[in-house]
Design a protein around this motif. Structure first.
Motif, short mmCIF file in Angstrom:
data_model
loop_
_atom_site.label_atom_id
_atom_site.label_comp_id
_atom_site.label_asym_id
_atom_site.label_seq_id
_atom_site.Cartn_x
_atom_site.Cartn_y
_atom_site.Cartn_z
N PHE A 528 68.73 -3.06 -66.93
CA PHE A 528 68.41 -3.76 -68.18
C PHE A 528 68.09 -2.75 -69.27
N SER A 541 68.88 -7.25 -72.57
CA SER A 541 70.10 -7.50 -71.80
C SER A 541 69.86 -7.11 -70.34
N VAL A 542 70.27 -8.00 -69.44
CA VAL A 542 70.09 -7.79 -68.00
C VAL A 542 71.45 -7.94 -67.33
#
Length: 673
Positions: A528, A541-542
């Motif tokens: 992430f 964001s992962v």
């Protein structure tokens, strides 16, 4: 007298130096159809030993152009700083006041209404232009009607030169261009065609400038026999002149007999790989009894004129053969360069970015002339070639133009201006990025699909690889810098990952058949990063990559939904100012998983929202094959658009610099005028 006082001061100092100010006056003479321009750099009448002696006391420009009759004089000459430009006299007519504080104009013109010639004189002092309200200035104009016919023309004399004062601004100073040993050649650099073709006779301090003064060596004569479409033979004579100019170009001048005078009826640009910039500026004169004015005039029909098409093809082959003999050095270098282990383009890359490869090869050849990197097997060429390619890939052609390619200052300015108009730098940069992305996709496809067992160590780092190439997931961040999220949220995400996402294939989850043991041992990954969107919001964001032996079916979608549901119900993070984008990527999706994403939205790969009313979390589910195909399709569309743009740009550059940016096997002739 009409004026525009707001821009007068800009007019008087708009040129970057005094030579360009003088050029404004010369340009006015040419635009007034002058065939003779006399330039006199007049020294002081005092002895050279006198402390008041100056090498240039006054400057005169005298032409035989159309001149200005008295009735048109107020509008043509005295309307200051307007867009008025009859007979070529624009605001540049006052550029002499950048050189000296005083300027005298005298012109003889023909007065049609009275059928007489008139002479008009006026003098300007730069102090007259220092006031804002120019409408109150009364210029003294001396006018006389001539009793007999006279030669029309225009004369400018500049005196009280700023350069002769103790203190002088660099913009007003006479530079080295005005030195006796430099001045004539500088004129030729700026007006080569006029002097070469003899359309304008330049005379400097009584000395006529001739074509032969600026030719490096004796012209080479090539006589060939041309058979026209009707079977008749004609002798064609080609003279090759190597000129003392810095620009690398070839120009062809088709000569026709006009009243017993041979003059240029057509100018052509020549482009072929057989000509290299190291061969210098080449002008070619073509003469033949076959070349009538009517024949040349019909050349504008191009492909519609079969006679011209046949002749132009013959001329291409003839000139090609001439340059082939002198250019074996260039062709052998390019062959050797492409075979060199340090040549920075694969054959596939060169086909994807031919313009970049061509620029590299031309630049490398010019470097070879100075550094002999390839000939001496210099190990430094590995680094130099890589750096040169990076400069080109980054679209920094301005660097190449200014520091590598041997162009004159004038050509460099023109070429950089052309770069701005055509966006060539952006196109080369864009084409290089497309090529790099296609290569990245090829490698990714091998790592995650076709050859996973051969790239075990790379697969273990594939999550980080994806983040470094965020465009694969559709994210293109131009300015925001990724950072590591705060420890609290990373603990939450890693906890949910461990709790709900299967780490490797087991009997509980759907396995992909046929996986090799080394692949079955690989585990799922999570990574992430965080980016600030604006002052109040950030995006986290992962990327969660399922183990390559796991197929996403109903059991796995339950895991995904549990992960999303619990994250959505974490009030500390899910309802804060943080936007979540969660990407789930797997080797394969079954029909159940695929219908989940197909039914949700028209956007690709979107997974249904598990938390109604919470828009802070967006999730995506995709398999590697679909993700790679999707990106290939996007890049294919971009490449097609790029191809069209590149064709437009190459056309523009072909018109101005065919010899520098084109390395095509097929020669081209293009009509210029």
């Amino acid at each position: 007298m009409k004026t525009n006082a707001r821009i007068v001061s800009k007019v008087l100092t708009r040129n970057k130096n005094t030579f360009y100010a003088l050029k404004e006056l010369i340009n006015n003479s040419i635009q007034a159809n002058a065939t003779s321009i006399n330039i006199n750099l007049i020294p002081s009448e005092k002895e050279e030993s006198d402390w008041q002696y100056h090498k240039i006391e006054r400057i005169q420009i005298i032409d035989n152009g159309q001149g200005v009759p008295y009735t048109k004089f107020p509008k043509s000459i005295l309307e200051i700083a307007t867009d008025n430009k009859p007979n070529g006299f624009g605001v540049g007519r006052f550029s002499g006041l950048q050189i000296g504080s005083n300027m005298r104009i005298s012109t003889v013109g023909y007065e049609k209404s009275e059928n007489i010639f008139t002479r008009t004189n006026v003098e300007f002092d730069i102090s007259q232009f220092e006031k804002d309200d120019l409408s109150t200035i009364d210029f003294y104009v001396d006018h006389e009607k001539l009793s007999s016919p006279a030669t029309c023309g225009y004369e400018v004399e500049i005196f009280n030169l700023f350069s002769n004062r103790e203190k002088c601004s660099p913009r007003n100073k006479l530079g080295t261009d005005f030195l006796p040993e430099n001045f004539s050649f500088k004129l030729f650099q700026h007006y080569p065609l006029y002097i070469f073709e003899g359309k304008v006779q330049f005379v400097v301090n009584g000395n006529k400038l001739k074509r032969s003064d600026f030719v490096k060596s004796t012209p080479k004569l090539q006589k060939v026999t041309y058979t026209d479409p009707f079977g008749k033979e004609h002798e064609i004579r080609l003279q090759y002149f190597n000129l003392k100019l810095e620009e690398a170009k070839v120009r062809i001048f088709v000569q026709c007999n006009n009243g017993d005078i041979q003059s240029t009826a057509l100018e052509l640009a020549y482009n072929s790989m057989w000509y290299a910039p190291s061969m210098g500026t080449q002008y070619i004169l073509i003469e033949s009894d076959y070349l009538s004015q009517d024949f040349v005039d019909n050349s504008i029909l191009g492909g519609l004129n079969n006679d011209w098409q046949a002749l132009s093809q013959f001329l291409k082959r003839t000139i090609d053969e001439f340059f082939k003999k002198d250019n074996s050095k260039f062709t052998s270098f390019i062959k050797k360069l492409k075979e060199d282990k340090h040549y920075p383009f694969s054959s596939e890359e060169a086909s994807l970015v031919p313009l970049a490869a061509s620029v590299f090869e031309q630049s490398a050849f010019i470097l070879e002339e100075d550094l002999h990197l390839l000939n001496r097997n210099d190990s430094n060429r590995a680094l130099i070639y890589l750096l040169l390619r990076k400069v080109i890939d980054d679209g920094d052609l301005s660097f190449i133009i200014n520091h590598v390619v041997g162009l004159s200052k004038k050509s460099r300015c023109s070429l950089i201006d052309l770069l701005d108009k055509t966006n060539l730098e952006e196109i080369i940069n864009f084409s290089s990025r497309i090529a790099n992305k296609l290569q990245s996709l090829e490698l990714l496809e091998k790592i995650v699909l076709s050859e996973t067992d051969k790239h075990i160590e790379l697969y273990k780092k594939v999550a980080n690889t994806i983040f470094k190439n965020s465009w694969i997931l559709g994210d293109e961040y131009l300015s925001s810098i990724p950072t590591q999220p705060q420890q609290g949220i990373t603990n939450v995400l890693e906890g949910l990952f461990s709790k709900y996402i299967p780490q490797k294939v087991t009997k509980k989850y759907t396995a992909i058949t046929g996986c090799k043991p080394s692949v079955r041992k690989l585990i799922s990954q999570i990574t992430f990063n965080e980016r600030r969107l604006d002052y109040n919001k950030k995006e986290l964001s992962v990327v969660i990559i399922f183990a390559p032996a796991i197929q996403i079916g109903q059991p796995e979608t339950v895991c995904i939904e549990s992960f999303l549901y619990e994250l959505g119900n974490n009030n500390e993070y899910s309802k804060s100012n943080t936007m979540f984008k969660i990407y789930f990527v797997a080797s394969k999706l079954d029909a159940f998983a695929r219908q989940k994403i197909n039914a949700s939205t028209s956007e690709h790969f979107v997974y249904p929202n598990m938390n109604s009313g919470n828009d802070n979390i967006r999730s995506y589910l995709m398999d590697w094959a679909s993700l790679i195909d999707y990106n290939r399709e996007k890049l294919s569309c971009a490449a097609e658009t790029l191809k069209m743009n590149r064709i437009d740009v190459e056309t523009a550059f072909l018109q101005e610099y065919p010899d520098l940016f084109e390395g095509k096997n097929k020669a081209q002739l293009r009509v210029i005028k």
